[in-house]
Scaffold this motif. Structure first.
Motif: not given
Lengths: 502, 502
Positions: A33-38, A48, A44-45, A25-26, A41-42, A28-29
């Motif tokens: 969808n992910l904003p430029k600055k995201g 994990t 590393r999430q 899901v992360l 951290i995405r 796909w997102d």
């Protein structure tokens, strides 16, 4: 007692599936969808989550459980037995690598990806090849660690197409070389087919709406999925009840969206048809990349580029694009969407030349892995083969050795599964025509439901119950045979290129 | 050695954050994207992630680490010390519950939610109240387990507004009862303000575009977030670089989208302003729900329903909705969007009556928790209080005791934080006007950047460094004081209702 252990095994694998699908899901997102600055951290999430999944799967607790079940497998029912054996096989494979090797691989893959991206932007192959060199060395090491019977490439192929061998691919691509090249060369001497009408202006929203409608027509369940836009079309699943596709829209090319929709739709129909009661277990998963690709290509090409399909849906296309298509009749449309023309880029290729792109990659990556070719010589070898098989000159490495992401990610043994997909598709579709009375008439009437049902019953519902070869033999009575693709190609393209009218 | 332990603690908490934010992505996706059939498996995937996070946080390994750090806290720097103390406090609180209690609570909350949904659909309060009864009993038990100094309600309030007490709320709401009721009753005797123009047809896409523009104007960073549509507007964050808002659009109500955008935008500005180097640690998190709400309400009401703000942006609104607003000037618009009128539904209330809705809920939930009111008598008590404070009759339990989801989810002690938010907002905004020369002129010129900078410096960047009360005293020199809200209300609404013109 054994059933208790089996339940425990199921619980563990379903927990793993929860984590891995959450990571999906992360991902796909991220694409949708992910904003430029995201991004940072995405990353590393996601890492994990994959790390935790890896920990559970490779834990000694899970190992003991698997081994006990595997030893008692004969006392399990047939499906349970198959699940355990498949999990055990995967476990053994994953556990051949020590932590050092896994870390090194992640590092080289990450570096490979970034070097490839940068090299493409600068159109500078040497940057890419520099990063590729240690990655190829690592893959050679990986093959040795995994072990193989005949050829080191077998070990890598096993990841994507379990049970298929380099020797089998050699035979298959020998047929491609002799039979298909000959046929395509005949086509090239014929007058060109006109497909200029595909290159007009097709407005974004209209294309989007048309794509959704076509997905619905082939049976994609929008209550168990959705379509979005991304840079590169893909299918991703979080369960059989949530299988998502993406597409891209080029306003100056009707083809880009349309057949990507049908292709991803084909992948998605497979995932939507997997048995949800086997969630997280091997029997809830697809057989191999080749079989997965057979589903996308069957819908994209055998159905979605066929005359009966467009006899059914061309009027619909015309209601969306009345101006653009007003002077094109269904047969001219059919011919246009099946134009045969060599191209430099694999993903833009027609369905026949496509297999030369794969042949080239297969020959090159096999040579790289066995050590008969070094990365230093890869670009020259690539260019020579494009000259030899496609009679094309490559002036630009972005259109040559750098066009695909696969090698940069360390995926060797992946490319051949695309061709396997087409060849399985032809063989399956031929069988479906035998099994379903009036299938072609049904398709002509816009009804593909019997075909979907046939795929559900023969392929989707079984998950990983059978290997690709077992499945193919169960369905068609024989192993994969290139003859079916060649017959399909000859029949279809003879009628387009060699016969009067259609 | 202690610094090594601190690093280990940081790693653990950041891993936890990765898992919990991944679960948040799944929740966001559920509200915004999930296909109909995807809900069931999504629920288990999310639960697995939260379960793993819980396991890590409550592990004895993490406990030992926290205790060692907490004992050596004086040798840590100020920020590290605060992080450790906050984590320790949370740990102690979470570990007061045994597994049995936690399972029972999840079960009753889940049942409460489903009963509430079904009861609302059937407009049948008894079904809801039946499920609420064991939940209230459980919350009474929870308060006893947690412990408290003066009032069991303190123990529950602590979850949402750490450090604030029932006694302080009693004082605050006494002021609401005496001062605010009196003022609102004076307003009710005045001629009604006209806001019919808000109820025209405002097309979906135009509202969407206008909302995006307004979010941009107040400083929301679209490179670190995005807006989508959902049933109920909310803000959710996965890191300070990915803070997403949602809105809803009612084509027959200009207000529904507009102030929900500004409200969620205020929440989001807070999250985007939290220090990213404290990712996963208490100092990377908001202070309390009351302080969070102060950020949304400051932007929504003190800024977003002020005359200067609309003097700056009303022309923009008119370019989006020229027909709808052509006969309404900026001052009439300002009056209309600040119409005072009692309503049955909390979330549709004006910014003054709003606090009676909260007062009622506070009095009722406090009585439920202390045992002076039983669930059997809740509906009657609710209806009586609406008569007493708002002079409204409730004919329909969906518009009465069932209107909010909070109690059904076991959230007692949550409601008062909404009022605290408004009261903090008034006090902060008053201070900002003192600290920023010409703030109002800046707002009138469409420039809220100094205000945002002030909030960043005084509130956002500190995360949980200070308690709500410490923060308030640092910024304004005194603890929360209802006087600021009352002054704001009197000044604003006197000019609308009691003075000639504006």
């Amino acid at each position: 007692m054994l059933q208790e252990k089996y339940q425990n095994y199921t619980d563990q694998l379903q927990k793993l599936a929860d984590i891995e699908y959450a990571a999906a899901v992360l991902e796909w997102d991220k694409e949708v969808n992910l904003p430029k600055k995201g991004g940072q951290i995405r990353a590393r999430q996601t890492a994990t989550l994959y790390g935790m999944a890896h920990e559970i799967f490779t834990s000694s607790k899970f190992k003991d459980l698997l081994e006990e079940l595997n030893q008692g497998a004969d006392r399990l029912d047939e499906k349970q037995k198959r699940n355990v054996e498949e999990s055990h096989r995967t476990w053994l494979r994953k556990n051949k690598f020590n932590k050092e090797f896994v870390i090194k691989r992640s590092k080289l893959v990450s570096e490979g990806y970034h070097a490839w991206k940068a090299a493409k932007e600068e159109n500078n192959a040497s940057k890419f090849l520099e990063a590729l060199k240690p990655l190829v060395e690592l893959k050679r090491e990986e093959a040795e660690i995994l072990g193989y019977q005949e050829h080191p490439y077998d070990a890598l192929l096993e990841e994507f197409e379990p049970g298929y061998t380099t020797a089998q691919l050699d035979t298959l691509f020998k047929d491609v070389k002799t039979q298909l090249i000959d046929f395509v060369q005949q086509i090239r001497q014929k007058p060109k087919v006109n497909n200029d009408f595909l290159k007009q202006h097709f407005p974004h929203q209209k294309q989007w709406d048309f794509g959704i409608e076509i997905l619905r027509q082939i049976g994609y369940d929008f209550d168990a999925g959705r379509q979005d836009i991304s840079d590169h079309p893909f299918t991703i699943n979080f369960s059989p009840s949530d299988v998502r596709v993406t597409t891209r829209i080029d306003e100056n090319n009707f083809g880009s969206m349309t057949w990507s929709c049908i292709h991803e739709g084909g992948h998605a129909l497979y995932e939507q048809g997997l048995p949800s009661e086997q969630y997280g277990l091997p029997l809830g998963q697809f057989v191999s990349l080749g079989i997965h690709e057979s589903q996308s290509r069957l819908w994209e090409n055998n159905v979605g580029r066929s005359l009966p399909f467009w006899e059914a849906h061309y009027d619909l296309a015309k209601t969306y694009f009345p101006e653009q298509l007003k002077e094109v009749d269904a047969q001219a449309f059919y011919k246009g969407i099946n134009k045969i023309q060599p191209s430099l880029i694999r993903v833009e290729s027609d369905e026949l030349h496509y297999h030369f792109h794969i042949l080239i990659r297969f020959e090159l990556e096999k040579a790289l892995i066995e050590g008969s070719l070094e990365v230093e010589d890869l670009e020259i070898a690539w260019n020579e083969k494009y000259k030899q098989y496609l009679d094309l000159d490559i002036n630009n490495p972005t259109d040559g050795v750098m066009q695909d992401i696969h090698w940069a990610l360390g995926s060797f043994g992946y490319f051949p599964t695309y061709s396997l997909g087409s060849f399985y598709a032809a063989q399956f579709f031929e069988q479906a025509k035998k099994d379903i009375p009036h299938l072609i008439t049904q398709i002509k009437n816009g009804d593909t439901s019997s075909l979907l049902e046939w795929l559900r019953n023969n392929i989707h519902q079984h998950g990983k119950m059978y290997s690709a070869d077992e499945l193919c033999r169960r369905i068609t009575g024989e192993s994969l045979n290139f003859k079916y693709f060649m017959d399909y190609a000859k029949k279809k393209y003879s009628s387009i290129y060699f016969e009067q009218g259609l």
